[in-house]
Design an enzyme around this catalytic site. Sequence first.
Site, PDB file in Angstrom:
ATOM      1  N   GLY A 155       1.055  -1.312  -0.035  1.00  0.00           N
ATOM      2  CA  GLY A 155      -0.080  -0.051  -0.097  1.00  0.00           C
ATOM      3  C   GLY A 155       0.881   1.133   0.011  1.00  0.00           C
ATOM      4  O   GLY A 155       2.058   1.239  -0.527  1.00  0.00           O
ATOM      5  N   ARG A 156       0.224   2.364   0.601  1.00  0.00           N
ATOM      6  CA  ARG A 156       1.090   3.691   0.634  1.00  0.00           C
ATOM      7  C   ARG A 156       2.281   3.432   1.230  1.00  0.00           C
ATOM      8  O   ARG A 156       3.566   3.892   0.687  1.00  0.00           O
ATOM      9  CB  ARG A 156       0.270   4.710   1.211  1.00  0.00           C
ATOM     10  CG  ARG A 156      -0.981   5.172   0.676  1.00  0.00           C
ATOM     11  CD  ARG A 156      -1.574   6.064   1.671  1.00  0.00           C
ATOM     12  NE  ARG A 156      -3.236   6.258   1.356  1.00  0.00           N
ATOM     13  CZ  ARG A 156      -4.029   5.501   1.856  1.00  0.00           C
ATOM     14  NH1 ARG A 156      -4.131   4.402   2.537  1.00  0.00           N
ATOM     15  NH2 ARG A 156      -5.230   5.724   1.262  1.00  0.00           N
ATOM     16  N   ILE A 157       2.428   2.787   2.384  1.00  0.00           N
ATOM     17  CA  ILE A 157       3.576   3.034   3.265  1.00  0.00           C
ATOM     18  C   ILE A 157       4.461   1.684   2.833  1.00  0.00           C
ATOM     19  O   ILE A 157       5.769   2.024   2.658  1.00  0.00           O
ATOM     20  CB  ILE A 157       3.355   2.578   4.770  1.00  0.00           C
ATOM     21  CG1 ILE A 157       2.408   3.696   5.169  1.00  0.00           C
ATOM     22  CG2 ILE A 157       4.850   2.530   5.455  1.00  0.00           C
ATOM     23  CD1 ILE A 157       1.921   3.474   6.573  1.00  0.00           C
ATOM     24  N   ARG A 239       0.378  -3.649  12.582  1.00  0.00           N
ATOM     25  CA  ARG A 239      -0.478  -3.821  13.822  1.00  0.00           C
ATOM     26  C   ARG A 239       0.295  -5.197  14.337  1.00  0.00           C
ATOM     27  O   ARG A 239       0.291  -5.969  13.682  1.00  0.00           O
ATOM     28  CB  ARG A 239      -1.815  -4.263  13.299  1.00  0.00           C
ATOM     29  CG  ARG A 239      -2.562  -2.801  13.175  1.00  0.00           C
ATOM     30  CD  ARG A 239      -2.784  -2.059  14.634  1.00  0.00           C
ATOM     31  NE  ARG A 239      -3.598  -0.727  14.294  1.00  0.00           N
ATOM     32  CZ  ARG A 239      -3.022   0.409  13.994  1.00  0.00           C
ATOM     33  NH1 ARG A 239      -1.538   0.601  13.684  1.00  0.00           N
ATOM     34  NH2 ARG A 239      -3.721   1.477  13.825  1.00  0.00           N
ATOM     35  N   GLU A 268      -0.489  -4.686  22.949  1.00  0.00           N
ATOM     36  CA  GLU A 268       0.241  -3.441  23.802  1.00  0.00           C
ATOM     37  C   GLU A 268      -0.617  -2.996  24.887  1.00  0.00           C
ATOM     38  O   GLU A 268      -1.980  -3.176  24.819  1.00  0.00           O
ATOM     39  CB  GLU A 268       0.057  -2.425  22.690  1.00  0.00           C
ATOM     40  CG  GLU A 268       0.778  -2.640  21.399  1.00  0.00           C
ATOM     41  CD  GLU A 268       0.686  -1.512  20.516  1.00  0.00           C
ATOM     42  OE1 GLU A 268       0.356  -0.488  20.556  1.00  0.00           O
ATOM     43  OE2 GLU A 268       1.219  -1.926  19.361  1.00  0.00           O
ATOM     44  N   HIS A 286       5.275   1.820  19.537  1.00  0.00           N
ATOM     45  CA  HIS A 286       4.258   2.280  18.482  1.00  0.00           C
ATOM     46  C   HIS A 286       4.366   3.745  18.087  1.00  0.00           C
ATOM     47  O   HIS A 286       3.628   4.602  18.303  1.00  0.00           O
ATOM     48  CB  HIS A 286       2.799   2.150  19.028  1.00  0.00           C
ATOM     49  CG  HIS A 286       1.787   1.604  17.903  1.00  0.00           C
ATOM     50  ND1 HIS A 286       0.592   0.963  17.932  1.00  0.00           N
ATOM     51  CD2 HIS A 286       1.498   2.213  16.634  1.00  0.00           C
ATOM     52  CE1 HIS A 286      -0.309   1.002  16.953  1.00  0.00           C
ATOM     53  NE2 HIS A 286       0.393   2.084  16.099  1.00  0.00           N
TER      54      HIS A 286
HETATM   55  C1  DGY Z   1      -1.821   4.325  12.574  1.00  0.00           C
HETATM   56  O1  DGY Z   1      -2.019   5.641  12.309  1.00  0.00           O
HETATM   57  O2  DGY Z   1      -2.460   3.539  12.513  1.00  0.00           O
HETATM   58  C2  DGY Z   1      -0.530   4.166  13.502  1.00  0.00           C
HETATM   59  O3  DGY Z   1      -0.441   3.047  13.861  1.00  0.00           O
HETATM   60  C3  DGY Z   1      -0.441   5.320  14.638  1.00  0.00           C
HETATM   61  O4  DGY Z   1      -0.040   6.553  13.975  1.00  0.00           O
END
Ligand code: DGY
Length: 322
Positions: A155-157, A239, A268, A286
């Site tokens: 995806g984007r990241i 996640r 978490e 996180h």
């Molecule tokens: C998100 O935006 O989903 C990140 O995990 C926290 O910024």
Amino acid sequence: MKVFITRKIPARGIDMLKEKGFEVIVSPHDRVLTRDELVEMGRGADAVLAQLTDRIDGAVVDSWGGSVKIIANYAVGYDNLNTKEIAAKGVRMSNTPDVLTETVAEHAFALLLSIAHRIVESDRFSRAGKYHGWEPELLLGTDMSHKTLGIVGLGRIGSRVAHHAVKGFDMNVIYYDVRRNEQFEGEMGASFREKAEDVFKEADFISIHVPLLDSTRHMVNADLLQHMKPTAYFVNTSRGPIVDEVALRDALRAGTIKGAAIDVWENEPELTPDLANLDNIIITPHTASATIETRQKMGELAAKNIIEVLEGREPLTPIKVA
Ligand code: DGY
């Protein structure tokens, strides 16, 4: 109009809402609210600016009394929202895509480099006064340049991490995603793999960028990890529950994989026992999107989404429910 913000965020987003004349209630507690507090403080609100730690479902929305028109999540991920139940109540939802892409990609890359070059371990070693002079084989790490990076979730990241790998480190990129992206393949020389397993078998470095869904929960388990090369590294900034953390700890402990770096944890803020005792893992809390610029932009975008809806328009970045 009343806006309830479940935890203090950078000032600009709050100011934007106040400048519109909205009554803005920010939780006075610098912690995650209990379900009862969330219900109590949100009662009668027209909009809720929520954190990824707030679990919101149809029952919470009902307890707010039917006034809420939008829940603006202060995150790109929204697995904290029961989107089906909330949408069924006619409440809009939004998230914060794009504004955090570069920051999270930078963090993922920082983790990749840090684990490969044993940066955190070297820092601990130096501070402990263990350095007694240069040694040919002291704290040997691994090069990233010209190696194979495996991306799961383009995806984007994920595609920005792949971009940095290709452009900055001449890496070979392979990827798995539910959708093939031939344009990206052409631009980056990346190659698609039909199964995540194939990425895990071939890659020297693996970076995970999928949302948390029923289909991705524990997607990275003992079965998948056993396909990794013993020289390979694993990074997760998506996640925590995507990874079976006990299986990851066991693989790191047994040395069947070389190292890992995680920004997100399965439960978490609790870590799997003994994970933090291992030297071949880096753990960040996180914070992949936690730069001043990005957290401010996330607040602004969440505020804009609320303003749009409270002024009778559609959110700019809506969460769409299938
Ligand atoms: C998100 O935006 O989903 C990140 O995990 C926290 O910024």
